[in-house]
Design an enzyme around this catalytic site. Structure first.
Site, PDB file in Angstrom:
ATOM      1  N   SER A  13     145.670  91.912  58.278  1.00  0.00           N
ATOM      2  CA  SER A  13     145.735  90.862  57.269  1.00  0.00           C
ATOM      3  C   SER A  13     145.063  91.322  55.981  1.00  0.00           C
ATOM      4  O   SER A  13     145.494  92.322  55.403  1.00  0.00           O
ATOM      5  CB  SER A  13     145.138  89.568  57.825  1.00  0.00           C
ATOM      6  OG  SER A  13     145.538  88.459  57.063  1.00  0.00           O
ATOM      7  N   ASP A  76     155.241  85.255  61.474  1.00  0.00           N
ATOM      8  CA  ASP A  76     153.870  85.184  60.961  1.00  0.00           C
ATOM      9  C   ASP A  76     153.765  83.969  60.035  1.00  0.00           C
ATOM     10  O   ASP A  76     154.504  83.853  59.062  1.00  0.00           O
ATOM     11  CB  ASP A  76     153.531  86.470  60.198  1.00  0.00           C
ATOM     12  CG  ASP A  76     152.070  86.578  59.828  1.00  0.00           C
ATOM     13  OD1 ASP A  76     151.462  85.545  59.449  1.00  0.00           O
ATOM     14  OD2 ASP A  76     151.524  87.688  59.885  1.00  0.00           O
ATOM     15  N   HIS A 124     150.589  85.980  63.811  1.00  0.00           N
ATOM     16  CA  HIS A 124     149.717  86.771  62.928  1.00  0.00           C
ATOM     17  C   HIS A 124     148.904  87.810  63.719  1.00  0.00           C
ATOM     18  O   HIS A 124     147.902  88.301  63.254  1.00  0.00           O
ATOM     19  CB  HIS A 124     148.806  85.826  62.149  1.00  0.00           C
ATOM     20  CG  HIS A 124     148.152  86.443  60.964  1.00  0.00           C
ATOM     21  ND1 HIS A 124     148.859  86.975  59.901  1.00  0.00           N
ATOM     22  CD2 HIS A 124     146.842  86.620  60.663  1.00  0.00           C
ATOM     23  CE1 HIS A 124     148.005  87.444  59.001  1.00  0.00           C
ATOM     24  NE2 HIS A 124     146.788  87.251  59.433  1.00  0.00           N
TER      25      HIS A 124
END
Length: 146
Positions: A13, A76, A124
Site C-alpha cells: 500500500s 481492492d 487489499h
C-alpha cells in the site's frame, strides 16, 4: 535505511509508494510491490507524504532494481485496479525498453524481470494467508539459500 544492492525491498500500500521512490535512487536486488499506486488517490495525507509531488521515473527504478514483482487484486477496495495497472504498465514498458537497449549494446547483462500478478478476490492483501502466496511466487524467480 541501510539498503544495498543485495537488499530485497517489500512495500504494501503506501509502503509501495515509498518503495517506488526508493528504487529511483538506490540499487537493490529486488522489490515486491503489493497494492501499489502512483498518485495520492485523492487523500490529503497521501498528498502530504511527498511521494506524489513529481512524476515517477520507472526507467530509473528498472535500472536500479533487476527484479520487480507487483501484486494486486481486482477487488481492492482502497487502491483501484486501474491505478495498479497503470503502475504495471510503466514498469513493464521500462523493463522492456531496458532489455532492448541492453541487447543492442555490447554489454553482457542479466535481463530485467518484471512480474505482475493480478488476483480476483484478495482485496487489499491484509490477511496473513497472502504472505505465503507472495513468497511462493518470489522464490520461483529468486534463488534463496535456506
Amino acid at each position: 535505511l541501510g539498503l544495498c544492492d543485495s537488499s530485497i525491498l517489500i512495500g504494501h500500500s503506501s509502503g509501495s509508494a515509498c518503495s517506488l521512490r526508493l528504487m529511483e535512487d538506490m540499487p537493490i536486488a529486488a522489490c515486491v510491490l503489493v497494492a501499489a499506486y502512483d498518485d495520492d488517490l485523492g487523500d490529503d495525507l497521501e498528498a502530504e507524504s511527498g511521494y506524489f509531488n513529481r512524476p515517477f521515473n520507472y526507467d530509473k527504478m528498472v535500472s536500479n532494481c533487476p527484479v520487480i514483482f507487483q501484486f494486486h487484486s481486482a477487488n481492492d477496495h482502497l487502491v483501484p485496479v486501474a491505478i495498479a495497472r497503470r503502475v504495471a504498465e510503466g514498469l513493464r514498458k521500462a523493463s522492456d525498453d531496458y532489455n532492448k537497449r541492453m541487447k543492442e549494446s555490447s554489454f553482457t547483462f542479466r535481463p530485467h524481470t518484471f512480474i505482475y500478478v493480478e488476483t480476483k478476490q484478495d482485496g487489499h492483501f491484509q490477511d496473513d494467508e497472502y504472505e505465503a502466496i507472495i513468497w511462493k511466487a518470489i522464490k520461483e524467480v529468486i534463488p534463496f539459500n535456506e
